[in-house]
Design an enzyme around this catalytic site. Structure first.
Site, PDB file in Angstrom:
ATOM      1  N   THR A 101       0.803  -1.223   0.000  1.00 31.29           N
ATOM      2  CA  THR A 101       0.000   0.000   0.000  1.00 31.29           C
ATOM      3  C   THR A 101       0.839   1.279   0.000  1.00 31.29           C
ATOM      4  O   THR A 101       0.298   2.360  -0.140  1.00 31.29           O
ATOM      5  CB  THR A 101      -0.953   0.003   1.213  1.00 31.29           C
ATOM      6  OG1 THR A 101      -0.163  -0.221   2.386  1.00 31.29           O
ATOM      7  CG2 THR A 101      -1.990  -1.085   1.095  1.00 31.29           C
ATOM      8  N   GLY A 102       2.167   1.157   0.134  1.00 30.71           N
ATOM      9  CA  GLY A 102       3.015   2.346   0.047  1.00 30.71           C
ATOM     10  C   GLY A 102       3.046   2.870  -1.380  1.00 30.71           C
ATOM     11  O   GLY A 102       2.601   2.192  -2.304  1.00 30.71           O
ATOM     12  N   ILE A 143      13.790  -5.471  -2.346  1.00 35.53           N
ATOM     13  CA  ILE A 143      13.992  -4.250  -3.129  1.00 35.53           C
ATOM     14  C   ILE A 143      14.679  -3.117  -2.338  1.00 35.53           C
ATOM     15  O   ILE A 143      15.479  -2.391  -2.914  1.00 35.53           O
ATOM     16  CB  ILE A 143      12.626  -3.728  -3.681  1.00 35.53           C
ATOM     17  CG1 ILE A 143      11.886  -4.829  -4.452  1.00 35.53           C
ATOM     18  CG2 ILE A 143      12.804  -2.483  -4.539  1.00 35.53           C
ATOM     19  CD1 ILE A 143      12.570  -5.331  -5.688  1.00 35.53           C
ATOM     20  N   HIS A 197      26.211   3.305  -4.945  1.00 37.74           N
ATOM     21  CA  HIS A 197      25.854   2.075  -4.228  1.00 37.74           C
ATOM     22  C   HIS A 197      26.684   1.946  -2.958  1.00 37.74           C
ATOM     23  O   HIS A 197      27.873   2.266  -2.968  1.00 37.74           O
ATOM     24  CB  HIS A 197      26.147   0.841  -5.088  1.00 37.74           C
ATOM     25  CG  HIS A 197      25.169   0.654  -6.202  1.00 37.74           C
ATOM     26  ND1 HIS A 197      25.520   0.055  -7.383  1.00 37.74           N
ATOM     27  CD2 HIS A 197      23.857   0.982  -6.312  1.00 37.74           C
ATOM     28  CE1 HIS A 197      24.454   0.019  -8.178  1.00 37.74           C
ATOM     29  NE2 HIS A 197      23.447   0.581  -7.547  1.00 37.74           N
ATOM     30  N   GLU A 209      30.834  -4.294 -10.771  1.00 38.55           N
ATOM     31  CA  GLU A 209      31.251  -2.905 -10.560  1.00 38.55           C
ATOM     32  C   GLU A 209      32.309  -2.886  -9.469  1.00 38.55           C
ATOM     33  O   GLU A 209      32.577  -3.906  -8.829  1.00 38.55           O
ATOM     34  CB  GLU A 209      30.057  -2.019 -10.201  1.00 38.55           C
ATOM     35  CG  GLU A 209      29.406  -2.367  -8.873  1.00 38.55           C
ATOM     36  CD  GLU A 209      28.130  -1.566  -8.605  1.00 38.55           C
ATOM     37  OE1 GLU A 209      27.457  -1.137  -9.555  1.00 38.55           O
ATOM     38  OE2 GLU A 209      27.808  -1.376  -7.426  1.00 38.55           O
ATOM     39  N   TYR A 268      19.094  -3.010 -16.990  1.00 39.68           N
ATOM     40  CA  TYR A 268      18.132  -2.659 -18.045  1.00 39.68           C
ATOM     41  C   TYR A 268      18.891  -2.331 -19.328  1.00 39.68           C
ATOM     42  O   TYR A 268      18.513  -2.739 -20.430  1.00 39.68           O
ATOM     43  CB  TYR A 268      17.263  -1.456 -17.675  1.00 39.68           C
ATOM     44  CG  TYR A 268      16.770  -1.383 -16.246  1.00 39.68           C
ATOM     45  CD1 TYR A 268      16.641  -2.524 -15.456  1.00 39.68           C
ATOM     46  CD2 TYR A 268      16.422  -0.158 -15.678  1.00 39.68           C
ATOM     47  CE1 TYR A 268      16.193  -2.437 -14.148  1.00 39.68           C
ATOM     48  CE2 TYR A 268      15.968  -0.068 -14.372  1.00 39.68           C
ATOM     49  CZ  TYR A 268      15.872  -1.213 -13.610  1.00 39.68           C
ATOM     50  OH  TYR A 268      15.429  -1.114 -12.314  1.00 39.68           O
ATOM     51  N   LYS A 291      -3.577  -2.816   7.954  1.00 36.13           N
ATOM     52  CA  LYS A 291      -4.503  -2.605   6.829  1.00 36.13           C
ATOM     53  C   LYS A 291      -5.186  -3.897   6.379  1.00 36.13           C
ATOM     54  O   LYS A 291      -5.768  -3.951   5.301  1.00 36.13           O
ATOM     55  CB  LYS A 291      -3.769  -1.951   5.646  1.00 36.13           C
ATOM     56  CG  LYS A 291      -3.259  -0.558   5.987  1.00 36.13           C
ATOM     57  CD  LYS A 291      -3.086   0.327   4.791  1.00 36.13           C
ATOM     58  CE  LYS A 291      -2.763   1.752   5.239  1.00 36.13           C
ATOM     59  NZ  LYS A 291      -2.265   2.593   4.164  1.00 36.13           N
TER      60      LYS A 291
END
Lengths: 305, 377
Positions: free
Chosen positions: A31-32, A110, A262, A223, A173, A57
């Site tokens: 719900t965020g 995430i 990062h 990286e 991506y 909720k």
């Protein structure tokens, strides 16, 4: 070294399964603002989002998806073994442990800015529970044209036989876009995360990929920072890894002792430098592209051999 | 966040890790007042966050008050590996029986904390052959593990007891304060068999600062860095003249590499994260405009969810309001790209299909200017 963890079975399943290609997924923090946008986008992609969890909720709905107060109820109602977390970093460890305690086997984490000690505690706990963490600080995982669990845009990804692993989100991506344009579709793309430690590290990913059919090649987007690429290179050499691998390393021109966005992207002395990573890759016969757009070119060359 | 030595030692004391008697001085009058309260010899230590301070001449011993005055003036004005100190730590010299090396740090590759100890302290640990490396669970160093380390180091009696307490306190510090590294080189054994930390190299996990408000006072940021942080950006100032902006740390790093491969020099790294709106673009250009030597801006934005016309709107606003004047070279993929290109047509911003083309356009423009005005840097 073979992994017991059958990732594709969890993500896609067998043709005989009643939810083949429709594995149920729970969203923690649905719900965020961030969670709700990406719930919709994942759904649009075809991901079977069956429940959301937001404490306090429970009983509400989001876009027709039932919300529960806790993971216990959500898992019981949906039978899901996959969850994706969108909660703030300060609540992350609690939410992740709740997921594992209720039988989640694949947890896609995430959130960015999770304290590294919290990640270590979670990794220790996941081992006990025989579960896998992807991330934290990851865009997620996608089986193109089947299931998308995370925040990646849909357009760059096309189905095919390349596996793409990346420490960076946007570069994942970018690389998928380059690969797709050159007709190298992807079997699986996974962000391992931009933090100093990853729930599933590169070596574990390679172990998992051994068990996946029809993988033509693996592209690794590394990286600066840490020694994940160096350890992977050693592993490739020692195990005579059976698939061709192409590398790319971001941060060749980055200064020392500066965190480049990062949490994990920082060089101390020679530890974590791009030179060290590239040298390790070359030693293991892994070609390293200088730019993202060079990756498909190196890949064509390698596959012709 | 890397702490200065005195900051690390302040925290050590809170955790029962002994350090020499010391005080901080930022001016000559302060140090003169201080030195009367200490016994000679004294040690002056430049407070800069760099390694190898001993070799770099950042640590000096003083035997008389006049020596303190002259050495202090020298140190406070001396750059150590490019860094000028804000203050000097004045420390009581101690009588050393034995030097040890002790560190507890996040071992990234192995995804665990490691304790490294050696009976050879005061030298670079990389060059030490006999060292113990022990895995430490995230619950901290348990007593049996500390006992094992003391035994293997050959410590006995009261020294072994002091060592165990020292290591357990260090472990409490590391796990309670979210330190990625706490290195003490040297930790010294004194005549009375007690242990003391003569140095402190501490790195705190920035991501854990939300649960340590007490550590925020140690965080130093320049004005531009503060502004970047307020915008929610990751920002690193560099020494060149091209500002590099994008969405995603990896993508911006990759752009930095490509610019440097083509002979350009990056002036900053700015990652504005996941949400590219007209507002974030505008604000990121505002941050970049504070760096006076920037002569061109490169934007590399890989969209998917991003609406490129919003990005174009942000860029146009920055020109319209006079926030930036230097030219912008942008590669923006995503929805409505042709519309964005159209919007920027008559501005000082140029849009390209690939980042390679954008970099080429930018470098050609800069070299044209150099031909007319000469090299500015």
């Amino acid at each position: 070294m073979a992994s017991q963890f059958d990732l594709m079975n969890i993500l896609v399943g067998q043709e005989t399964d009643k939810n083949y290609r429709k594995k149920p997924v729970i969203v923690q923090g649905m719900t965020g603002s961030f969670g709700s946008i990406h719930t919709q986008l994942m759904r649009d992609y075809g991901t079977n989002i069956t429940a959301g969890v937001t404490p306090g909720k429970g009983g509400q709905e989001f876009d027709g998806i039932p919300i529960y107060n806790g993971m216990g109820e959500a898992v019981k109602q949906t039978g899901a073994s996959i969850s994706v977390i969108f909660v703030p970093a300060s609540n992350f460890l609690r939410a992740a442990i709740e997921a594992l305690d209720n039988g989640i086997k694949l947890l896609v984490a995430i959130p960015e800015h999770v304290p590294v000690i919290d990640s270590l505690k979670l990794i220790e706990y996941a081992k006990l529970k025989n579960a896998r963490i992807i991330g934290p600080n990851t865009p997620g995982i996608i089986v193109p044209e089947v299931i998308k669990i995370g925040i990646m845009p849909a357009q760059p990804f096309k189905t095919g036989n390349v596996v793409l692993l990346s420490r960076s989100g946007t570069l994942m991506y970018e690389l998928a876009y380059s690969l797709s344009k050159a007709n190298f579709g992807q079997k699986l793309c996974m962000g391992i995360g931009g933090d100093p430690v990853n729930g599933t590290n590169l070596i574990e990913c390679f172990d998992i990929i051994r068990g996946i059919n029809d993988v033509e090649c693996i592209v690794v987007v590394g990286e600066i920072g840490g020694d994940a690429e160096e350890l992977l290179a050693e592993y490739i050499l020692e195990t005579s890894y059976p698939k061709p691998v192409i590398g790319y390393i971001a941060g060749r021109s980055a200064p020392k002792e500066k965190r480049m966005g990062h949490a994990g992207a920082i060089i101390y002395g020679n530890y974590g430098s791009a030179e060290s990573k590239m040298a390790s890759f070359f030693k293991s016969d892994v070609p390293v592209a200088k730019t993202p757009s060079e990756v498909p070119i190196l890949l064509s060359q390698r596959l012709k051999k | 966040m890397r702490l200065l030595e005195y900051q690390g030692k302040e925290l050590f004391l809170q955790y029962g890790i002994p350090t020499p008697r010391s005080a901080l001085a930022a001016s000559l009058s302060e140090v003169e007042k201080l030195s009367s309260k200490f016994e000679f010899p004294l040690i002056l230590k430049s407070q800069v966050a760099v390694g190898g301070r001993g070799k770099a001449g950042a640590i000096v011993k003083c035997d008389t008050p006049s020596e303190v005055a002259s050495k202090f003036t020298e140190l406070i004005n001396k750059k150590i590996k490019g860094e000028l100190p804000q203050s000097i730590l004045v420390e009581q010299a101690v009588d050393i029986k034995q030097e040890l090396y002790i560190s507890l740090f996040l071992n990234r590759g192995r995804r665990i904390y490691s304790l490294i100890c050696s009976a050879e302290g005061g030298v670079e640990i990389e060059s030490v052959k006999n060292k113990l490396i022990i895995d430490v669970p995230s619950s901290g160093v348990p007593l049996p593990l500390a006992t094992e380390a003391a035994l293997k180091l050959g410590l006995q009696g009261r020294t072994a007891e002091s060592f165990k307490a020292f290591v357990i306190n260090l472990s409490r510090f590391v796990f309670e304060k979210d330190a990625e590294l706490a290195e003490i080189n040297p930790a010294v054994v004194l005549r009375d068999a007690s242990l003391m930390a003569l140095d402190a190299k501490v790195i705190i996990d920035d991501n854990a600062l939300f649960r340590h408000p007490e550590l925020k006072k140690y965080q130093y940021m320049s004005e531009t860095e503060k502004q970047a942080k307020e915008g929610g950006f990751s920002f690193v100032e560099l020494d060149g003249d091209i500002a590099i902006i994008g969405n995603g740390a990896g993508l911006v790093m990759s752009t930095l590499d490509m610019v440097s491969d083509q002979g350009g020099r990056a002036g900053c790294f700015l990652d504005f994260g996941g949400s590219a709106t007209a507002e974030t673009i505008f604000y990121s250009l505002k941050v970049v405009s504070k760096i006076k030597r920037i002569r061109a801006i490169l934007i590399n934005l890989f969209g998917g969810i991003v609406k490129t016309n919003m990005v174009a709107e942000g860029i146009l606003r920055a020109y319209r309001e006079g926030v930036i004047e230097v030219p912008t070279f942008a590669r923006i993929t995503g929805a409505e790209a042709s519309q964005a290109k159209d919007m920027l047509k008559d501005s000082n911003a140029n849009m390209y299909d690939t980042v390679e083309q954008a970099i080429q356009g930018l470098l050609e423009e800069l070299s044209k200017k150099e031909e007319i005005y000469g090299k500015s840097v």
